[in-house]
Design a protein around this motif. Structure first.
Motif, mmCIF file in Angstrom:
data_model
loop_
_atom_site.group_PDB
_atom_site.id
_atom_site.type_symbol
_atom_site.label_atom_id
_atom_site.label_comp_id
_atom_site.label_asym_id
_atom_site.label_seq_id
_atom_site.Cartn_x
_atom_site.Cartn_y
_atom_site.Cartn_z
ATOM 1 N N GLY A 37 11.735 14.225 -44.712
ATOM 2 C CA GLY A 37 11.685 13.012 -44.989
ATOM 3 C C GLY A 37 11.743 12.403 -43.441
ATOM 4 N N CYS A 38 10.672 12.688 -42.711
ATOM 5 C CA CYS A 38 10.758 12.479 -41.221
ATOM 6 C C CYS A 38 10.737 11.006 -40.843
ATOM 7 N N GLY A 39 9.991 10.271 -41.553
ATOM 8 C CA GLY A 39 9.624 8.827 -41.504
ATOM 9 C C GLY A 39 8.714 8.816 -40.047
ATOM 10 N N GLN A 40 8.792 7.743 -39.370
ATOM 11 C CA GLN A 40 8.071 7.452 -38.120
ATOM 12 C C GLN A 40 8.712 7.806 -36.847
ATOM 13 N N PHE A 41 10.095 8.328 -36.690
ATOM 14 C CA PHE A 41 10.583 8.350 -35.432
ATOM 15 C C PHE A 41 11.673 9.565 -35.645
ATOM 16 N N TRP A 42 11.769 10.267 -34.701
ATOM 17 C CA TRP A 42 12.587 11.353 -34.462
ATOM 18 C C TRP A 42 13.370 10.998 -33.170
ATOM 19 N N VAL A 56 7.667 16.346 -43.112
ATOM 20 C CA VAL A 56 7.409 16.117 -44.326
ATOM 21 C C VAL A 56 7.693 14.728 -44.743
ATOM 22 N N ASP A 57 6.843 13.806 -45.593
ATOM 23 C CA ASP A 57 7.193 12.652 -45.735
ATOM 24 C C ASP A 57 6.272 12.264 -47.058
ATOM 25 N N ILE A 58 6.742 11.176 -47.880
ATOM 26 C CA ILE A 58 6.085 10.987 -49.004
ATOM 27 C C ILE A 58 5.250 9.650 -48.668
ATOM 28 N N ASP A 59 5.867 8.975 -47.648
ATOM 29 C CA ASP A 59 4.991 7.777 -47.134
ATOM 30 C C ASP A 59 4.132 8.016 -46.138
ATOM 31 N N GLU A 60 2.921 8.018 -46.447
ATOM 32 C CA GLU A 60 1.326 8.259 -45.452
ATOM 33 C C GLU A 60 1.555 7.277 -44.448
ATOM 34 N N VAL A 78 2.028 15.315 -46.008
ATOM 35 C CA VAL A 78 2.338 14.046 -46.734
ATOM 36 C C VAL A 78 2.672 14.469 -48.038
ATOM 37 N N GLU A 79 3.932 14.374 -48.557
ATOM 38 C CA GLU A 79 4.118 15.002 -49.827
ATOM 39 C C GLU A 79 5.594 14.785 -50.331
ATOM 40 N N ASP A 80 5.846 14.754 -51.735
ATOM 41 C CA ASP A 80 7.118 14.552 -52.229
ATOM 42 C C ASP A 80 7.950 15.887 -51.710
ATOM 43 N N LEU A 81 9.180 15.523 -51.438
ATOM 44 C CA LEU A 81 10.052 16.645 -51.232
ATOM 45 C C LEU A 81 10.394 17.554 -52.388
ATOM 46 N N ARG A 82 10.197 16.802 -53.541
ATOM 47 C CA ARG A 82 10.763 17.564 -54.800
ATOM 48 C C ARG A 82 9.429 18.451 -55.270
ATOM 49 N N ASN A 96 17.522 16.398 -42.109
ATOM 50 C CA ASN A 96 17.386 15.747 -43.283
ATOM 51 C C ASN A 96 18.109 14.366 -43.102
ATOM 52 N N SER A 97 17.649 13.169 -42.684
ATOM 53 C CA SER A 97 18.576 12.097 -42.147
ATOM 54 C C SER A 97 18.124 11.066 -42.959
ATOM 55 N N TYR A 98 19.160 10.579 -43.803
ATOM 56 C CA TYR A 98 19.034 9.271 -44.761
ATOM 57 C C TYR A 98 17.888 9.355 -45.528
ATOM 58 N N VAL A 99 17.573 10.400 -46.192
ATOM 59 C CA VAL A 99 16.638 10.652 -47.297
ATOM 60 C C VAL A 99 16.970 10.790 -48.819
ATOM 61 N N GLU A 101 19.523 9.890 -50.525
ATOM 62 C CA GLU A 101 19.891 8.893 -51.163
ATOM 63 C C GLU A 101 18.650 8.127 -52.032
ATOM 64 N N HIS A 102 17.505 8.446 -51.310
ATOM 65 C CA HIS A 102 16.279 7.810 -51.955
ATOM 66 C C HIS A 102 15.715 8.829 -52.817
ATOM 67 N N VAL A 103 16.066 10.062 -53.172
ATOM 68 C CA VAL A 103 15.563 10.906 -54.203
ATOM 69 C C VAL A 103 16.145 11.042 -55.488
ATOM 70 N N PRO A 166 12.663 -1.242 -46.224
ATOM 71 C CA PRO A 166 13.644 -0.346 -46.956
ATOM 72 C C PRO A 166 12.834 0.440 -48.151
ATOM 73 N N TYR A 167 13.363 1.475 -48.555
ATOM 74 C CA TYR A 167 12.895 2.245 -49.642
ATOM 75 C C TYR A 167 13.880 2.214 -50.746
ATOM 76 N N PRO A 168 13.257 2.437 -51.915
ATOM 77 C CA PRO A 168 14.302 2.345 -53.142
ATOM 78 C C PRO A 168 15.352 3.522 -53.206
HETATM 79 C C1 SAM Z 1 15.429 5.490 -44.659
HETATM 80 S S1 SAM Z 1 14.013 6.468 -44.180
HETATM 81 C C2 SAM Z 1 14.680 7.619 -43.096
HETATM 82 C C3 SAM Z 1 13.522 8.129 -41.957
HETATM 83 C C4 SAM Z 1 14.062 9.208 -41.119
HETATM 84 N N1 SAM Z 1 14.517 10.381 -41.484
HETATM 85 C C5 SAM Z 1 15.421 8.456 -40.029
HETATM 86 O O1 SAM Z 1 16.398 9.086 -40.132
HETATM 87 O O2 SAM Z 1 15.115 7.591 -39.339
HETATM 88 C C6 SAM Z 1 13.669 7.524 -45.678
HETATM 89 C C7 SAM Z 1 12.517 8.162 -45.644
HETATM 90 O O3 SAM Z 1 12.667 9.122 -46.693
HETATM 91 C C8 SAM Z 1 11.229 9.403 -47.103
HETATM 92 N N2 SAM Z 1 11.305 9.767 -48.541
HETATM 93 C C9 SAM Z 1 12.041 9.077 -49.846
HETATM 94 N N3 SAM Z 1 11.868 9.991 -50.674
HETATM 95 C C10 SAM Z 1 11.110 10.943 -50.348
HETATM 96 C C11 SAM Z 1 10.725 12.008 -51.048
HETATM 97 N N4 SAM Z 1 10.937 12.041 -52.566
HETATM 98 N N5 SAM Z 1 9.814 12.819 -50.342
HETATM 99 C C12 SAM Z 1 9.609 12.964 -49.299
HETATM 100 N N6 SAM Z 1 9.998 11.787 -48.510
HETATM 101 C C13 SAM Z 1 10.850 10.938 -49.025
HETATM 102 C C14 SAM Z 1 10.688 7.894 -46.935
HETATM 103 O O4 SAM Z 1 9.358 7.796 -47.074
HETATM 104 C C15 SAM Z 1 11.171 7.569 -45.422
HETATM 105 O O5 SAM Z 1 10.277 7.991 -44.668
#
Ligand code: SAM
Length: 227
Positions: A37-42, A56-60, A78-82, A96-99, A101-103, A166-168
């Motif tokens: 769930g890497c998003g755009q920044f490390w 790995v991230d679901i958001d292309e 580009v894939e769903d972590l599940r 795995n940082s702030y991801v 809660e979105h899964v 924001p992500y759901p």
């Molecule tokens: C709040 S952002 C955090 C991004 C980054 N890890 C950070 O700490 O800045 C959440 C990230 O989780 C990704 N994400 C959410 N659900 C996911 C899933 N099921 N599989 C892969 N990535 C997912 C989103 O696309 C988004 O890039």
């Protein structure tokens, strides 16, 4: 419950994570790191050690921004972590940082992590605890409110654009301090350290001040797989 150590700033948080990862590199090189769930920044600086970084991230859209702006991933998926296939015993570090809660299905994702960590590998997990004020407010408010908050209170001009949150959120029950502790007890994982910090949810002037004093939030857990 053991008292958590409190981190004073995001900077302190990042330096601590870097320290953990660099320690792993003393006897393992190059390190294989998965940013799930890497998003755009490390935010980590691992100068001085050899490593490969798989994102790995679901958001292309987020991954495209990552490539354009930083081009720091050895491999980009580009894939769903599940559903993503992760090789067994492959990674020394999973970040795995702030991801979670979105899964919707966070436990399944944690199982994948445990399986693909090498013995002695570490999982660095950052989550907002669903039972803290931040988690509670996020759970009881609709997504349109999160968007409104991001745009007009946190004043993020990119909110809602391709590749930006924001992500759901789902906040499975495991996305809490108690939930993670129980999961670790049942799955041969040792919690090495737990940290918390007050969240700064943005906003300006008096709004910013109020948010800061009202909200206590994040737990950061660093887990290690038994050898
Ligand atoms: C709040 S952002 C955090 C991004 C980054 N890890 C950070 O700490 O800045 C959440 C990230 O989780 C990704 N994400 C959410 N659900 C996911 C899933 N099921 N599989 C892969 N990535 C997912 C989103 O696309 C988004 O890039």
């Amino acid at each position: 419950m053991k008292k958590v150590k409190v981190l004073k700033s995001w900077d302190q948080d990042c330096r601590l994570m870097e320290k953990y990862i660099k320690q792993k590199a003393i006897d393992r090189s190059p390190l294989h790191i998965l940013e799930a769930g890497c998003g755009q920044f490390w935010p980590l600086d691992l100068k001085g050690i050899q490593f490969t970084l798989t994102g790995v991230d679901i958001d292309e859209g987020a991954l495209q921004l990552r490539r354009t702006q930083y081009n720091d991933l050895t491999e980009m998926i580009v894939e769903d972590l599940r559903s993503v296939q992760l090789e067994k015993n492959r990674y020394d570090v999973i970040y795995n940082s702030y991801v979670l809660e979105h899964v919707d299905g966070a436990e399944r994702v944690l199982e994948k992590f445990a399986n693909s960590l090498k013995p002695g590998g570490i999982l660095i997990l950052r989550i907002p605890d669903r039972n803290c004020v931040h988690g509670f407010v996020t759970r009881v408010t609709p997504f349109w409110f999160h968007m409104f908050y991001a745009k007009y209170i946190a004043r993020n001009p990119d909110a809602g654009k391709t590749g930006f949150g924001p992500y759901p959120t789902f906040y499975d029950p495991i996305v809490s301090r108690a939930g993670i502790q129980e999961y670790c007890r049942n799955n041969h994982l040792t919690i090495k350290e737990e940290y918390g910090h007050r969240s700064d949810l943005g906003g300006q002037g008096i709004t910013r001040f109020l948010i800061y004093v009202v909200v206590r939030s994040f737990n950061i857990l660093s887990l290690v797989k038994h050898a």
